[in-house]
Design a protein around this motif. Structure first.
Motif, PDB file in Angstrom:
ATOM      1  N   ASN A  85       0.825  -1.216   0.000  1.00 31.68           N
ATOM      2  CA  ASN A  85       0.000   0.000   0.000  1.00 31.68           C
ATOM      3  C   ASN A  85       0.856   1.261   0.000  1.00 31.68           C
TER       4      ASN A  85
ATOM      5  N   GLU B 285       1.051   4.119  -2.916  1.00 31.11           N
ATOM      6  CA  GLU B 285       0.852   5.544  -2.643  1.00 31.11           C
ATOM      7  C   GLU B 285       2.027   6.362  -3.183  1.00 31.11           C
TER       8      GLU B 285
ATOM      9  N   ASN C 175       1.863   8.565  -7.350  1.00 27.09           N
ATOM     10  CA  ASN C 175       1.763  10.012  -7.151  1.00 27.09           C
ATOM     11  C   ASN C 175       2.509  10.754  -8.270  1.00 27.09           C
TER      12      ASN C 175
END
Length: 176
Positions: free
Chosen positions: A21, A25, A29
């Motif tokens: 996770n 993330e 981005n």
């Protein structure tokens, strides 16, 4: 491989599939990928493949980037550390160790890149007994340029990395 280094504010450890996770993330981005060819990933499947590749590097090369975890919160903030580049010839070099870091934007500007970078250089020169470590940034990435200089790397020259179509900067630090 089990790897663990602690700095004042960080834990640097081997990356694990449980970091999926956080890696998603980080690498999904667009701001993170601004100076990395503007190619953020789109799926957790891509993140898993990246993680598996780094875990394979630990076995095949004896080194790979490390998870950076903020001690105070226990949060995965990105990765940092060393990598043996065997895939590409860059600026005339192959099979070289480079230092790098990639942080989730909310952790930018806190000095974590340099804090983890000093730990990585200490490991490179004192544990691995390396003679030299290289650094690479995209030419316009002033934050990374300043971080590498703060770590003691010397800016050597700019070069064009044809495979990715990027103007990059080349840095070097030698053991003392």
């Amino acid at each position: 491989m089990t790897f663990h280094i602690e700095t004042e504010r960080l834990i640097l450890r081997d990356l694990r599939l449980s970091d999926l996770n956080g890696m998603f993330e980080l690498d999904s981005n667009a701001a993170v990928h601004r100076y990395l060819g503007n190619k953020p990933i789109k799926t957790k499947k891509e993140s898993k493949a990246i993680l598996e590749g780094i875990i394979d590097q630990y076995q095949e090369r004896g080194i790979g980037r490390w998870a950076a975890v903020e001690k105070e919160s226990g949060n995965f903030i990105g990765w940092s550390g060393l990598r043996l580049n065997t895939e590409y010839v860059m600026n005339g070099h192959s099979n070289f160790i480079d230092i790098g870091y990639r942080l989730i934007p909310r952790y930018w500007g806190k000095g974590y890149a340099t804090e983890s970078g000093f730990a990585a250089l200490n490991y490179a020169f004192n544990r691995m007994q390396l003679d030299v470590v290289y650094g690479i940034t995209e030419k316009e990435n002033q934050a990374s340029h300043k971080a590498l200089l703060k770590l003691g790397l010397n800016y050597e020259e700019d070069f064009f990395f044809e495979k990715e179509g990027l103007q990059l900067r080349w840095y070097k630090i030698e053991s003392k």
